[in-house]
Scaffold this motif. Structure first.
Motif, PDB file in Angstrom:
ATOM      1  N   ILE A 153      -5.662  -2.192  11.778  1.00  0.00           N
ATOM      2  CA  ILE A 153      -6.824  -3.588  11.471  1.00  0.00           C
ATOM      3  C   ILE A 153      -6.886  -3.724  10.736  1.00  0.00           C
ATOM      4  CG2 ILE A 153      -9.482  -3.209  11.505  1.00  0.00           C
ATOM      5  CD1 ILE A 153      -9.811   0.270  12.385  1.00  0.00           C
ATOM      6  N   SER A 154      -6.144  -3.398   9.323  1.00  0.00           N
ATOM      7  CA  SER A 154      -5.453  -4.417   8.340  1.00  0.00           C
ATOM      8  C   SER A 154      -4.512  -4.183   7.654  1.00  0.00           C
ATOM      9  CB  SER A 154      -6.620  -3.769   7.624  1.00  0.00           C
ATOM     10  OG  SER A 154      -6.695  -3.163   6.750  1.00  0.00           O
ATOM     11  N   SER A 155      -3.630  -3.035   7.995  1.00  0.00           N
ATOM     12  CA  SER A 155      -2.586  -3.040   7.645  1.00  0.00           C
ATOM     13  C   SER A 155      -1.501  -3.570   8.342  1.00  0.00           C
ATOM     14  CB  SER A 155      -1.944  -1.528   7.552  1.00  0.00           C
ATOM     15  OG  SER A 155      -2.347  -0.297   9.098  1.00  0.00           O
ATOM     16  N   ILE A 156      -0.431  -3.430   8.000  1.00  0.00           N
ATOM     17  CA  ILE A 156       1.355  -4.167   7.715  1.00  0.00           C
ATOM     18  C   ILE A 156       2.064  -3.530   7.998  1.00  0.00           C
ATOM     19  CG2 ILE A 156       2.712  -5.968   8.997  1.00  0.00           C
ATOM     20  CD1 ILE A 156      -0.380  -7.466   7.795  1.00  0.00           C
ATOM     21  N   GLU A 157       2.904  -2.757   8.833  1.00  0.00           N
ATOM     22  CA  GLU A 157       3.876  -1.973   8.666  1.00  0.00           C
ATOM     23  C   GLU A 157       4.935  -2.717   8.584  1.00  0.00           C
ATOM     24  OE1 GLU A 157       5.100   3.127   9.401  1.00  0.00           O
ATOM     25  OE2 GLU A 157       6.756   1.172  11.029  1.00  0.00           O
ATOM     26  N   VAL A 158       6.384  -2.726   7.754  1.00  0.00           N
ATOM     27  CA  VAL A 158       6.868  -3.811   7.606  1.00  0.00           C
ATOM     28  C   VAL A 158       8.850  -2.295   7.730  1.00  0.00           C
ATOM     29  CG1 VAL A 158       8.717  -5.203   7.192  1.00  0.00           C
ATOM     30  CG2 VAL A 158       6.135  -5.649   7.182  1.00  0.00           C
ATOM     31  N   LEU A 159       9.733  -2.603   8.440  1.00  0.00           N
ATOM     32  CA  LEU A 159      10.961  -1.753   7.881  1.00  0.00           C
ATOM     33  C   LEU A 159      12.052  -3.220   7.490  1.00  0.00           C
ATOM     34  CD1 LEU A 159      13.187  -0.179   9.075  1.00  0.00           C
ATOM     35  CD2 LEU A 159      13.144  -1.018  10.915  1.00  0.00           C
ATOM     36  N   ALA A 160      12.177  -2.417   5.799  1.00  0.00           N
ATOM     37  CA  ALA A 160      13.366  -3.613   5.917  1.00  0.00           C
ATOM     38  C   ALA A 160      14.441  -3.212   5.909  1.00  0.00           C
ATOM     39  CB  ALA A 160      12.858  -3.584   3.844  1.00  0.00           C
ATOM     40  N   PHE A 219       1.830  -2.659   4.503  1.00  0.00           N
ATOM     41  CA  PHE A 219       1.151  -3.648   3.370  1.00  0.00           C
ATOM     42  C   PHE A 219      -0.659  -3.567   3.823  1.00  0.00           C
ATOM     43  CE2 PHE A 219       5.270  -5.348   2.866  1.00  0.00           C
ATOM     44  CZ  PHE A 219       5.449  -5.380   1.946  1.00  0.00           C
ATOM     45  N   VAL A 220      -1.731  -4.805   2.816  1.00  0.00           N
ATOM     46  CA  VAL A 220      -2.574  -4.283   3.059  1.00  0.00           C
ATOM     47  C   VAL A 220      -3.305  -6.151   3.514  1.00  0.00           C
ATOM     48  CG1 VAL A 220      -5.338  -3.928   3.224  1.00  0.00           C
ATOM     49  CG2 VAL A 220      -3.750  -2.098   3.151  1.00  0.00           C
ATOM     50  N   ALA A 221      -3.812  -6.130   4.774  1.00  0.00           N
ATOM     51  CA  ALA A 221      -3.936  -7.474   4.559  1.00  0.00           C
ATOM     52  C   ALA A 221      -5.233  -8.115   4.138  1.00  0.00           C
ATOM     53  CB  ALA A 221      -4.400  -8.522   5.672  1.00  0.00           C
ATOM     54  N   LEU A 222      -5.355  -9.192   3.021  1.00  0.00           N
ATOM     55  CA  LEU A 222      -7.083  -9.326   1.801  1.00  0.00           C
ATOM     56  C   LEU A 222      -7.389 -10.801   2.400  1.00  0.00           C
ATOM     57  CD1 LEU A 222      -5.660  -7.533  -0.955  1.00  0.00           C
ATOM     58  CD2 LEU A 222      -7.039  -6.370   0.528  1.00  0.00           C
ATOM     59  N   PRO A 233      -9.732  -6.096   2.762  1.00  0.00           N
ATOM     60  CA  PRO A 233      -9.398  -5.419   3.634  1.00  0.00           C
ATOM     61  C   PRO A 233      -9.887  -6.752   4.577  1.00  0.00           C
ATOM     62  CG  PRO A 233      -9.699  -3.765   2.618  1.00  0.00           C
ATOM     63  CD  PRO A 233     -10.527  -5.122   1.949  1.00  0.00           C
ATOM     64  N   VAL A 234      -9.277  -6.834   5.895  1.00  0.00           N
ATOM     65  CA  VAL A 234      -8.927  -8.470   7.137  1.00  0.00           C
ATOM     66  C   VAL A 234      -8.836  -7.714   8.188  1.00  0.00           C
ATOM     67  CG1 VAL A 234      -7.605 -10.084   5.989  1.00  0.00           C
ATOM     68  CG2 VAL A 234      -9.937 -10.863   7.285  1.00  0.00           C
ATOM     69  N   ALA A 235      -9.310  -8.198   8.595  1.00  0.00           N
ATOM     70  CA  ALA A 235      -8.171  -7.740  10.089  1.00  0.00           C
ATOM     71  C   ALA A 235      -7.366  -8.534  10.319  1.00  0.00           C
ATOM     72  CB  ALA A 235      -9.276  -7.555  11.925  1.00  0.00           C
ATOM     73  N   VAL A 236      -6.104  -8.164  11.008  1.00  0.00           N
ATOM     74  CA  VAL A 236      -4.657  -8.794  11.393  1.00  0.00           C
ATOM     75  C   VAL A 236      -4.858  -8.592  12.970  1.00  0.00           C
ATOM     76  CG1 VAL A 236      -3.144  -7.950   9.531  1.00  0.00           C
ATOM     77  CG2 VAL A 236      -3.814  -6.544  11.072  1.00  0.00           C
ATOM     78  N   PRO A 237      -3.752 -10.055  12.879  1.00  0.00           N
ATOM     79  CA  PRO A 237      -3.468 -10.118  14.691  1.00  0.00           C
ATOM     80  C   PRO A 237      -2.990  -8.828  15.348  1.00  0.00           C
ATOM     81  CG  PRO A 237      -2.545 -11.852  13.208  1.00  0.00           C
ATOM     82  CD  PRO A 237      -3.519 -10.729  11.940  1.00  0.00           C
ATOM     83  N   ALA A 257       0.862  -1.112  -0.195  1.00  0.00           N
ATOM     84  CA  ALA A 257      -0.179   0.124   0.100  1.00  0.00           C
ATOM     85  C   ALA A 257       0.543   1.610   0.375  1.00  0.00           C
ATOM     86  CB  ALA A 257      -1.027   0.024   1.188  1.00  0.00           C
ATOM     87  N   ARG A 258       1.773   1.196   0.481  1.00  0.00           N
ATOM     88  CA  ARG A 258       2.859   2.660   1.019  1.00  0.00           C
ATOM     89  C   ARG A 258       4.673   1.845   1.378  1.00  0.00           C
ATOM     90  NH1 ARG A 258       1.445   7.847   2.339  1.00  0.00           N
ATOM     91  NH2 ARG A 258       3.159   8.809   3.130  1.00  0.00           N
TER      92      ARG A 258
END
Length: 154
Positions: A68-75, A98-101, A107-111, A40-41
């Motif tokens: 809620i449905s997004s996940i940020e990752v440091l690379a 990222f957005v979980a689908l 979009p779906v909720a993430v843990p 997503a970004r």
């Protein structure tokens, strides 16, 4: 890195490394939520060192924040010249969101993210601040936003 990844001067194209970062970050996001994800970004992509043909590179990814449905990752991309006995160095860093689908592409909720130490708590709080700033910008821009005249796409 191979010659097909580089320009004629032997420097690896930034886009090649960004693609690797996106792929590796996507895997980290999928491991967290156990569903499909889409990019997503990309934020704060910083080039610290050049990467050359023949260098060994690896991408280390860490989930830093979840919404809620997004996940940020440091690379973090590490580079090593195998001809010399020197430790790997940081070549690039960036945050990928990222957005979980679900299986219907919605979009779906993430843990929630389990934070185990102070560093993870700090990264989470920084990610939360980025998330809130982006959310605020989206809300303030609105649907009738028109970019300035000098930013028109030709």
């Amino acid at each position: 890195m191979q010659p097909e990844h580089a320009n004629i001067a032997g420097n690896v194209h930034g886009g090649e490394i960004m693609k690797m970062m996106d792929n590796a970050s996507g895997i980290a996001a999928m491991r967290h939520c156990r569903s499909s994800v889409v990019t997503a970004r990309v934020d704060s992509l910083e080039f610290h060192l050049p990467i050359h043909i023949g260098n060994y590179v690896k991408c280390i990814c860490q989930v830093t924040f979840v919404g809620i449905s997004s996940i940020e990752v440091l690379a973090t991309v590490m580079v090593e010249d195998l001809r010399f006995d020197e430790p790997p160095k940081v070549a690039l860093t960036g945050y990928f969101t990222f957005v979980a689908l679900d299986k219907n592409g919605k979009p779906v909720a993430v843990p929630p993210l389990k934070l185990v130490n102070e560093e993870e708590e700090k990264l989470f709080e920084e990610g939360k601040q980025r998330y809130l700033a982006r959310k605020s910008t989206r809300e303030n821009v609105g649907e009738d936003y028109c970019p300035p005249e000098d930013n028109k796409i030709i």
